[in-house]
Scaffold this active site. Sequence first.
Site, PDB file in Angstrom:
ATOM      1  N   ILE A 387      50.234  10.559 -76.627  1.00 46.84           N
ATOM      2  CA  ILE A 387      49.007  10.651 -77.417  1.00 46.84           C
ATOM      3  C   ILE A 387      49.255  10.215 -78.850  1.00 46.84           C
ATOM      4  O   ILE A 387      48.451   9.510 -79.460  1.00 46.84           O
ATOM      5  CB  ILE A 387      48.452  12.092 -77.385  1.00 46.84           C
ATOM      6  CG1 ILE A 387      48.093  12.486 -75.954  1.00 46.84           C
ATOM      7  CG2 ILE A 387      47.230  12.214 -78.289  1.00 46.84           C
ATOM      8  CD1 ILE A 387      47.642  13.926 -75.815  1.00 46.84           C
ATOM      9  N   GLY A 390      54.471  11.890 -84.783  1.00 49.35           N
ATOM     10  CA  GLY A 390      54.458  12.371 -86.164  1.00 49.35           C
ATOM     11  C   GLY A 390      55.867  12.640 -86.624  1.00 49.35           C
ATOM     12  O   GLY A 390      56.848  12.377 -85.921  1.00 49.35           O
ATOM     13  N   MET A 392      57.263  15.455 -86.940  1.00 45.98           N
ATOM     14  CA  MET A 392      57.892  16.567 -86.234  1.00 45.98           C
ATOM     15  C   MET A 392      58.187  16.263 -84.769  1.00 45.98           C
ATOM     16  O   MET A 392      58.978  16.953 -84.158  1.00 45.98           O
ATOM     17  CB  MET A 392      56.991  17.806 -86.316  1.00 45.98           C
ATOM     18  CG  MET A 392      56.930  18.429 -87.685  1.00 45.98           C
ATOM     19  SD  MET A 392      58.538  18.967 -88.270  1.00 45.98           S
ATOM     20  CE  MET A 392      58.934  20.170 -87.015  1.00 45.98           C
ATOM     21  N   GLY A 393      57.550  15.275 -84.176  1.00 40.72           N
ATOM     22  CA  GLY A 393      57.808  15.012 -82.771  1.00 40.72           C
ATOM     23  C   GLY A 393      56.752  14.135 -82.139  1.00 40.72           C
ATOM     24  O   GLY A 393      55.939  13.505 -82.817  1.00 40.72           O
ATOM     25  N   VAL A 395      53.672  13.814 -79.182  1.00 43.12           N
ATOM     26  CA  VAL A 395      52.667  14.588 -78.450  1.00 43.12           C
ATOM     27  C   VAL A 395      52.262  13.799 -77.208  1.00 43.12           C
ATOM     28  O   VAL A 395      51.909  12.618 -77.294  1.00 43.12           O
ATOM     29  CB  VAL A 395      51.434  14.889 -79.316  1.00 43.12           C
ATOM     30  CG1 VAL A 395      50.435  15.730 -78.540  1.00 43.12           C
ATOM     31  CG2 VAL A 395      51.841  15.608 -80.591  1.00 43.12           C
ATOM     32  N   LYS A 410      53.777  19.000 -77.184  1.00 47.46           N
ATOM     33  CA  LYS A 410      54.494  18.457 -78.333  1.00 47.46           C
ATOM     34  C   LYS A 410      55.980  18.733 -78.154  1.00 47.46           C
ATOM     35  O   LYS A 410      56.393  19.871 -77.952  1.00 47.46           O
ATOM     36  CB  LYS A 410      53.995  19.084 -79.637  1.00 47.46           C
ATOM     37  CG  LYS A 410      54.589  18.411 -80.877  1.00 47.46           C
ATOM     38  CD  LYS A 410      53.845  18.805 -82.138  1.00 47.46           C
ATOM     39  CE  LYS A 410      54.346  18.038 -83.346  1.00 47.46           C
ATOM     40  NZ  LYS A 410      53.594  18.345 -84.575  1.00 47.46           N
ATOM     41  N   ASP A 504      48.800  20.614 -95.631  1.00 50.50           N
ATOM     42  CA  ASP A 504      48.672  19.201 -95.272  1.00 50.50           C
ATOM     43  C   ASP A 504      47.301  18.920 -94.666  1.00 50.50           C
ATOM     44  O   ASP A 504      47.183  18.288 -93.612  1.00 50.50           O
ATOM     45  CB  ASP A 504      49.774  18.780 -94.308  1.00 50.50           C
ATOM     46  CG  ASP A 504      49.951  17.262 -94.244  1.00 50.50           C
ATOM     47  OD1 ASP A 504      49.475  16.584 -95.180  1.00 50.50           O
ATOM     48  OD2 ASP A 504      50.543  16.758 -93.278  1.00 50.50           O
TER      49      ASP A 504
END
Length: 920
Positions: A387, A390, A392-393, A395, A410, A504
């Site tokens: 999907i 980002g 952080m990882g 998705v 995620k 954020d």
Amino acid sequence: MTASTAADNSLKSNENIASDADVLPRRFERYTLLKRIARGGMGEVFLATNGGIEGAERPCVVKTIRKEHETDSSFLARFLDEARIQSQLGHPGVAQVVEATNDASGKPYVVVEFIEGKNLGDLRARAGQLGVRVGWAEALALTIVVCDALAHVHERTDADGKPLEIVHRDLSPQNVMVSYGGDVKLIDFGTARGHNRRCQTIAGIVFAKPGYVAPEVANNTPGGIPADLYAVGIMLWELLAGRRFLSGEAAQHLAAVAAGKRNPSPLAQLVGAPPELDALIGKLTAASVAERYGSARQAMNDLVRLLQRAPSMADGDRSVRGRSARLMQKLYPAEPARTRSEFARLVAEARQVEPPPAALPPSPPAPAVEADPDVLAGTQYRLVREIGRGAMGVVYEAYHLELFRTVALKVLDPESLGVEAQKRFRAEARAIAQLSHENLVDLYEFGITEDGRPFYAMELLNGESLDKKIARESGMDYREAVQLAMQACDALEVAHKASVIHRDIKPANLFLCQDGTLKLLDFGVAKAEFGVESKSDASAISIVGTPEYMAPEQAKGQADERSDVYALGAVLYELLSGKLPHQAESTIELLDAKFRKQPLPVSVVAAHRGVSRALSDAVARALEIDADLRFQSAVEFRKALQGALQVFTVQSPARKRLARGLASAITLSVLGLIGAAASRTAVVERAHAVLAPVAHKLAELRAHAVERREASFESAVAAESVPAESKTVTAQAAQPAGEPVAPAAPAELAKAEGTPSAVAALAPANDDGEVDDDSEGAAQVATPSADGARASDAAPSAVIEQVRALTAKGKRSKALDVLRHAAKKSPNDAAVLRELTLLAQQDRAWGEAVKTARRWVTVEPSTESKLELARLDKKTGHREDAISVLQSVMKDNPDSPEAHAMLVGLIGGERVALASANRK
């Protein structure tokens, strides 16, 4: 035999006699019974081990029925009921059943996990012996886990989703174990009530230990969920008081409880806790069931909110488990080592007594099982598609193979594997799990993959993020924008109440579902009071967040609720106008601008959208440089937005009628003038005489819609950029309310191309028929881009030449204004659209660049235009859109090296080669 030897043997015999003839240690099925822990009226409990490599044995607990009761059907039924009920439960706060089966003779036994620790009663007694008071925060931490476990017990369902209706009914400190590591677990479900229980007590009544019996049970009423909650309240009170609640004779105590005359006394002031603690205990132990908490989950939520007000421990830890572990370390500093030493001794003795087990024949080789490459190793999730990505990882859309549920999964990026990254990832999951609201995503599960990467599953959303909507539409109707901002305020209110600061807020983290619900996403950089933020944040906090939406103080590492309000104000500004509040060439210049000047009011930037003064004021206040001048909470911001929306709705019809009346008067006057005109000079003079009052009224409307400082700003800018022949009209447009408008000279009016055009410039109206504060026509003479607007009226080639000359002089903003006006005049000119796409990119106006590039592809679907759009889609995170555009290029031009290279970077070389082979 010496006396000493006889005494030792006697002591060992008393300790290890399991029944009349059995001596410990001894073999029992595939377990070795090491030591008897307890012997009750129904059964016996042993410390045992299931063997294993020497030094790798693990302790467990074996429960059996006493030999004298093995043939008693009622005892057997109760024993099996306990095993059956406890086996249905799967929660960290409930002791887990490892095995429940029959031995070789057909007698049942149960194996339960061993908890290396003490029960709550022992803990309270130990604190009294050492003269240590259990702190209110530590007591709350223990009780929170008990309530969490009870919520699982009470809400548990069977495989068909039917509630099991399990109630413990014998909650007491002896049935709550606390491990030396801080884990809290419920044990002993021998008297529990459950839907799958085969044996029922008379009238369903069970008397628990007298000090913890609820009033309704003492009055011979069957105990349910409220009875469990009463016991929780009493245990919490006892931890804080350091003594038993029961005093005197048990029968007298029960009678007083039944009559509602024995209630826990207030303790909050005594233990230095907030006064709400007494009210919480009072609600847990209320004499009336109706006044008690309705569920363990409700009680847990209140306990958590109260614990958040407690100070952190010396090392900064605020977690529930950390507080429990610290208490156990304080009370039992040497006990864990002693317990493990004793277990090792018992195992060593058992190995000396037991004969070595016979060697087993070799097992046949296991059949090879082909792993599904789409299943995330070590989980039950099959990855369907990616999907998004980002910091952080990654998705994915994923499918749970057991629950048949589609989720958003995620997973931490393999390249980000590290202690700090994993800590941040866990913190994000913890922040989401703490919050529950319709404008926030629900977290289903957290776990670790086979290769050590953490992941969490959450609800899958259908819709799009606001950054995609802005890029496509470049601003939206004020009503829709305000409604979305109000939903975001609701989500922030919940987060802020839980002491979570998002840090954020931006369009990419606001997801608009297909049903119109807005969801706040991505708590990857959230800061929370319960320990989400890591200690290393102090060195990197200045770059936490997205600069375009970041509050000024956040750039200095000082973020609170008002910082999120600022960021949401910036998002609303962009939703209304299609532009960011501040724009600059670099991040440093951008942050500097945020510290020095307020953005231009959105009513000026988005005048064509009919933004009211009240709404413009609300956005301006949210974007105040000084946080003390901003809305102090998301609740205040939402109320201001709601008020602005209501005021605008009330005033709008009146404004529409006024605008229509003025337009009608102007039209009739112009028609009369045209019919009666004898000469051009006479027409101009009579037009001025008729239109002067109208112009005066329009100036008043303008003064009400735009504040004096906005008018001053426009006048100051217009004085520098507007030609001399236009300054008269500019001065009239900026005239303060209440002052007469100076009539223009007939000669100046005569310079207009025609009376109707001059009238249209004086009375602009938007699509709703409302008089706007500014209009396209007025902007041509009253905005900084006036000279550029005149230049854009020329042929497209001349416009492009003029734009390049302005860019060479460093006047990029003026060049952009010229191109925007030219694109409006010639929306199908590919050369103008190409130039605007490239210049918008240089100005970092990514939304405008994407929108213009899409228009360019529609007008001229060439390889160049498509590649430019693909580059922009890739840069702005629209990966699927970029792939689609590139596939279109490859279809028309299979040999395009740039398209091929970009596709390989997005989807991999093998898939590109396969797609090419399929096309051939």
